[in-house]
Design an enzyme around this catalytic site. Structure first.
Site, PDB file in Angstrom:
ATOM      1  N   TRP A 358       0.835  -1.209   0.000  1.00  0.00           N
ATOM      2  CA  TRP A 358       0.000   0.000   0.000  1.00  0.00           C
ATOM      3  C   TRP A 358       0.865   1.253   0.000  1.00  0.00           C
ATOM      4  O   TRP A 358       0.387   2.349  -0.259  1.00  0.00           O
ATOM      5  CB  TRP A 358      -0.956  -0.008   1.196  1.00  0.00           C
ATOM      6  CG  TRP A 358      -0.321   0.163   2.546  1.00  0.00           C
ATOM      7  CD1 TRP A 358       0.446  -0.752   3.200  1.00  0.00           C
ATOM      8  CD2 TRP A 358      -0.403   1.303   3.418  1.00  0.00           C
ATOM      9  NE1 TRP A 358       0.854  -0.257   4.427  1.00  0.00           N
ATOM     10  CE2 TRP A 358       0.346   0.998   4.588  1.00  0.00           C
ATOM     11  CE3 TRP A 358      -1.024   2.543   3.324  1.00  0.00           C
ATOM     12  CZ2 TRP A 358       0.481   1.888   5.651  1.00  0.00           C
ATOM     13  CZ3 TRP A 358      -0.899   3.430   4.395  1.00  0.00           C
ATOM     14  CH2 TRP A 358      -0.154   3.111   5.530  1.00  0.00           C
ATOM     15  N   ASP A 359       2.164   1.072   0.226  1.00  0.00           N
ATOM     16  CA  ASP A 359       3.100   2.191   0.187  1.00  0.00           C
ATOM     17  C   ASP A 359       3.026   2.935  -1.151  1.00  0.00           C
ATOM     18  O   ASP A 359       3.189   4.158  -1.208  1.00  0.00           O
ATOM     19  CB  ASP A 359       4.538   1.694   0.353  1.00  0.00           C
ATOM     20  CG  ASP A 359       4.739   0.806   1.569  1.00  0.00           C
ATOM     21  OD1 ASP A 359       3.745   0.330   2.128  1.00  0.00           O
ATOM     22  OD2 ASP A 359       5.902   0.583   1.938  1.00  0.00           O
ATOM     23  N   GLU A 489       1.461  -1.714  13.320  1.00  0.00           N
ATOM     24  CA  GLU A 489       1.536  -3.174  13.344  1.00  0.00           C
ATOM     25  C   GLU A 489       1.986  -3.715  14.701  1.00  0.00           C
ATOM     26  O   GLU A 489       2.147  -4.926  14.856  1.00  0.00           O
ATOM     27  CB  GLU A 489       2.470  -3.659  12.233  1.00  0.00           C
ATOM     28  CG  GLU A 489       1.891  -3.402  10.850  1.00  0.00           C
ATOM     29  CD  GLU A 489       2.878  -3.637   9.719  1.00  0.00           C
ATOM     30  OE1 GLU A 489       2.419  -3.804   8.576  1.00  0.00           O
ATOM     31  OE2 GLU A 489       4.102  -3.644   9.978  1.00  0.00           O
ATOM     32  N   LYS A 601       4.111   1.908  16.106  1.00  0.00           N
ATOM     33  CA  LYS A 601       5.204   1.720  15.139  1.00  0.00           C
ATOM     34  C   LYS A 601       5.279   2.879  14.163  1.00  0.00           C
ATOM     35  O   LYS A 601       6.358   3.338  13.789  1.00  0.00           O
ATOM     36  CB  LYS A 601       4.988   0.399  14.397  1.00  0.00           C
ATOM     37  CG  LYS A 601       6.102   0.016  13.440  1.00  0.00           C
ATOM     38  CD  LYS A 601       5.771  -1.305  12.740  1.00  0.00           C
ATOM     39  CE  LYS A 601       6.881  -1.701  11.778  1.00  0.00           C
ATOM     40  NZ  LYS A 601       6.519  -2.901  10.996  1.00  0.00           N
ATOM     41  N   GLN A 602       4.132   3.341  13.692  1.00  0.00           N
ATOM     42  CA  GLN A 602       4.077   4.438  12.723  1.00  0.00           C
ATOM     43  C   GLN A 602       2.742   5.151  12.860  1.00  0.00           C
ATOM     44  O   GLN A 602       1.864   4.689  13.583  1.00  0.00           O
ATOM     45  CB  GLN A 602       4.236   3.896  11.311  1.00  0.00           C
ATOM     46  CG  GLN A 602       3.076   3.039  10.827  1.00  0.00           C
ATOM     47  CD  GLN A 602       3.338   2.370   9.502  1.00  0.00           C
ATOM     48  OE1 GLN A 602       4.100   1.426   9.413  1.00  0.00           O
ATOM     49  NE2 GLN A 602       2.688   2.849   8.451  1.00  0.00           N
TER      50      GLN A 602
END
Length: 767
Positions: A358-359, A489, A601-602
């Site tokens: 999906w990046d 994640e 994580k992000q």
């Protein structure tokens, strides 16, 4: 401590001094590619120290059977391996019958490698005393041609110092290679034919299972004192072929081997013609010669940099960082082939497998829209349309029906090939990123034609998935989304991830809006799509009800949307209270401990605030940023860029600058202690966004390009170009003002800090 052996330079990546501890990291950092193939910066000569051999061909993969101790319905049957391809760069070198090997030399001095990003050439030089006491001086140049993208070139120059020596060069092709990671130690390649003639050699091979047909080829020539040295007869085995040259070299004289090599593949040529095409390609580069091909390379890169360069004045490390990111993105994908996509490691390693995450939609499309043109971004969207039927098949395996589409988390050909259950089954937000990319493409390019031609079918499949994925909670009186993994994640199998729920609601509403628009303006396409999808008004009403009644977890105490149900049940210890010895937690903690922690994580909630910023006020952003950023460990390469953009929007330029440095130098400084596995290619587009959207404040507002420029205190100035609807706009920002220059023939109206500014061709406007 981050690695710090890479020298700061505006246009080059430079390593000085030979340290075997850095070899694998440098193999990643100095990687080269040309969109069609690429390779890690392995030494051409023998090296018996620790190394990660890697040569890769775009689009070529192997379906390595998934290895798990259990099996569930819908589980991917294979994990797509980015394959280590037959090696064409190798050159065995023997000096007085002893192999040149930097791991065994008595002394190595003057070691230097430079990746010149301006011209796309990798150079390595060193002096060495071999194990049999011969002193030599070596200069090696290597590049992968952008003009003839099936070929690469090497110039290997050896100068003998002090004493005469016999030097044997053995340039070779090696098909007996393996991957670093393999589930079952399968044989990936089947070699069908090895041929050689004069100074050329060819290995015809195909991948097992996927049957990708390839021809690996080479041509080598040796020159001493201006004269060409004749080759010896070729050596050959089941998987290897080499050409041998032998020359007695006098003291203080040089001998130069030139090698051309590369791959022809069935994607571009008929199977039976791969070797003949390789021969013709070698004819072409032979006529040009190494230096002429190199001049073409420099010109091609100059053309790329003319549009995509970002200039930063007063901060060499920041300048080097952004150019490295832009360089690697262009090495990985140039938009010339809609069958290809942007792998998360590009041509620099094997980790993650697959070519598409999906990046691409969330991070890469903005870069390619603005630095190329709408045709390149359209190819990336067409790639997803071409895989729609497989996305529907993927959803069907999980129990969805009626044309619901779930795009894969990781794919090579449209099939899901990610082999971790919490990602495969649960990280379904990737579906929404594809819908958002369709919206983003139209918003930026003004090209609506993609939606009636292809995009609306994709949107319908995605909306159907979201409608079926929710269920109605009698207790809450709302639709809920159970058992998901958001962008963070470090949280698996949670209920009502806010970002996923919000994305689902937005996707449904956006699809309904586009249905009305296509119905009123593109009647033929509308009737074709309705006939194909069998979509009814009743189904659309059900979608609308889901969107209107979606549940979003919220904390009245903190005044923020919760990342998911139960987030406040965690022990809310901020990241800055963690001992540094426990970072990064993904390498120091058990997975159980990570899942029970509040650590992110992000960007997760903040990813939603980035995508849909027009839905929230600046005060909303500030409140959510202040709540979530202190719990974010930024252990995903995709994390710092979003936080940099958000910090800049809040006017927190010191924080935005620090996040920018982290994203731009993530690999150069090896923040996450994993660069030897390969570079983080897709997140590099986020680095570009950090400057253009973060510091430059570029947005599309009311169908016009808008800027709210700021500048970090560490910079004197910065400038970039964007291609907006076939109008190239150059933006130059200093602490005093911002200037705009329109390159083209049509004027354009933009907004700067909310005020209208008219730009006219080739006229400098300063605000």
């Amino acid at each position: 401590m981050n690695q710090d052996y890479i020298k700061a330079d505006k246009w080059s990546i430079i390593e000085e001094g030979f340290d075997q501890e850095n070899v694998k990291s440098s193999e990643s950092i100095f990687s080269i590619g040309n969109g069609a193939m690429g390779q890690r910066a392995n030494f051409e000569e023998t090296y018996t120290g620790e190394t990660f051999q890697g040569s890769y061909i775009a689009g070529v993969y192997y379906p390595d059977k998934t290895r798990v101790g259990w099996w569930k319905n819908g589980y991917p049957e294979y994990f797509a391996k980015v394959l280590n391809a037959p090696n064409w760069i190798g050159i065995n070198i023997y000096i007085n019958d002893v192999a040149l090997d930097l791991a065994t030399c008595k002394k190595v001095s003057g070691f230097r490698r430079e990746l010149n990003m301006k011209g796309g050439i990798y150079t390595r030089c060193f002096q060495a005393v071999t194990s049999n006491n011969v002193e030599i001086d070596v200069i090696v140049k290597r590049f992968l041609s952008l003009d003839i993208d099936e070929v690469g070139a090497i110039s290997y120059n050896v100068k003998v110092l002090k004493t005469d020596a016999k030097i044997v060069f053995e340039p070779y092709l090696d098909g007996g290679i393996t991957n670093e990671d393999s589930n079952w130690d399968d044989k990936f390649w089947n070699i069908t034919n090895i041929t050689s003639a004069n100074n050329r050699a060819f290995i015809e091979a195909h991948t097992m299972k996927t049957n990708f047909q390839t021809c690996t080829f080479m041509q080598a020539s040796l020159h001493y004192n201006g004269k060409e040295v004749s080759p010896k007869p070729a050596d050959r085995s089941e998987s290897f072929v080499s050409i041998k040259f032998e020359q007695n070299v006098k003291a203080n004289e040089s001998v130069v081997l030139t090698k051309f090599g590369g791959y022809t593949v069935e994607r571009n040529h008929p199977n039976k013609e791969l070797t003949s095409v390789a021969n013709l390609t070698l004819d072409k580069v032979s006529d040009l010669g190494f230096e002429s091909l190199l001049e073409k390379q420099k010109a091609s890169w100059a053309s790329i940099w003319e549009m995509s360069d970002i200039v930063i004045e007063g901060d060499i490390k920041a300048q080097q960082g952004i150019r490295f990111n832009i360089f690697q993105l262009n090495q990985t994908y140039l938009g010339t082939d809609s069958r290809l996509n942007i792998g998360p490691k590009g041509f620099t390693g094997e980790k993650y497998g697959g070519s598409t995450y999906w990046d691409t939609e969330a991070y890469c499309i903005p870069f390619y829209m603005a630095t190329k043109d709408d045709k390149v971004a359209r190819k990336l969207l067409k790639y997803r349309y071409n895989h729609l039927e497989k996305a529907i098949a993927n959803a069907k395996k999980l129990g969805f029906f009626n044309g619901a589409a779930l795009y894969p988390m990781v794919t090579m050909n449209g099939e899901e090939c990610h082999n971790e259950w919490e990602i495969t089954f649960e990280e379904i937000h990737r579906n929404g990123a594809i819908a958002f990319a369709i919206h983003n493409y139209y918003r930026y390019t003004g090209d609506y034609s993609y939606i009636p031609e292809m995009g609306l079918e994709v949107l319908i499949g995605i909306a159907r998935f979201w409608h079926q994925r929710v269920n109605f909670s009698e207790e809450k009186g709302k639709y809920v989304m159970l058992g998901v993994t958001g962008p963070n994640e470090y949280e698996n199998n949670v209920h009502n991830n806010w970002y996923t729920n919000y994305l689902a609601k937005w996707c449904i509403n956006y699809t309904l809006t586009q249905l009305d628009k296509v119905k009123s303006g593109y009647a033929d396409d509308y009737h074709r799509i309705i006939g194909k999808t069998k979509l009814t008004d009743r189904e659309c009403e059900k979608w609308k009800n889901v969107a209107d009644e979606m549940y979003f977890p919220y904390s009245k105490k903190y005044g923020v949307f919760l990342q998911q149900d139960g987030f406040l049940d965690k022990d809310l210890v901020r990241v800055d209270e963690l001992p540094k010895t426990e970072r990064p937690i993904n390498q120091k903690w058990s997975w159980d401990r990570i899942l029970r922690s509040p650590y992110i994580k992000q960007a997760d909630v903040l990813q939603g605030f980035y995508f849909f910023e027009e839905d929230f006020s600046l005060e909303d952003l500030e409140k959510h940023f202040d709540f979530y950023e202190p719990f974010t460990v930024h252990e995903s390469s995709l994390s710092p860029c979003v936080h940099s953009i958000q910090a800049a929007k809040l006017g927190r330029m010191e924080q935005a600058y620090n996040f920018y440095l982290r994203t731009s130098r993530l690999d150069l400084d090896d923040y996450n202690k994993e660069v030897e596995e390969g570079l983080h290619i897709t997140s590099m587009a986020g680095t570009w966004m950090s400057i253009v959207e973060g510091f430059g404040g570029m947005r599309v507002v009311d169908d016009k390009l808008s800027f709210k420029p700021q500048i970090p205190n560490q910079w004197k100035a910065y400038s970039f170009k964007v291609n907006f609807r076939d109008r190239i706009i150059k933006v130059h920002v200093t602490s005093e003002n911002v200037s705009f220059q329109l390159i083209g023939s049509k004027e354009v109206s933009i907004r700067v800090n909310g005020k209208k500014v008219e730009l006219f061709p080739d006229k400098l406007i300063t605000v």
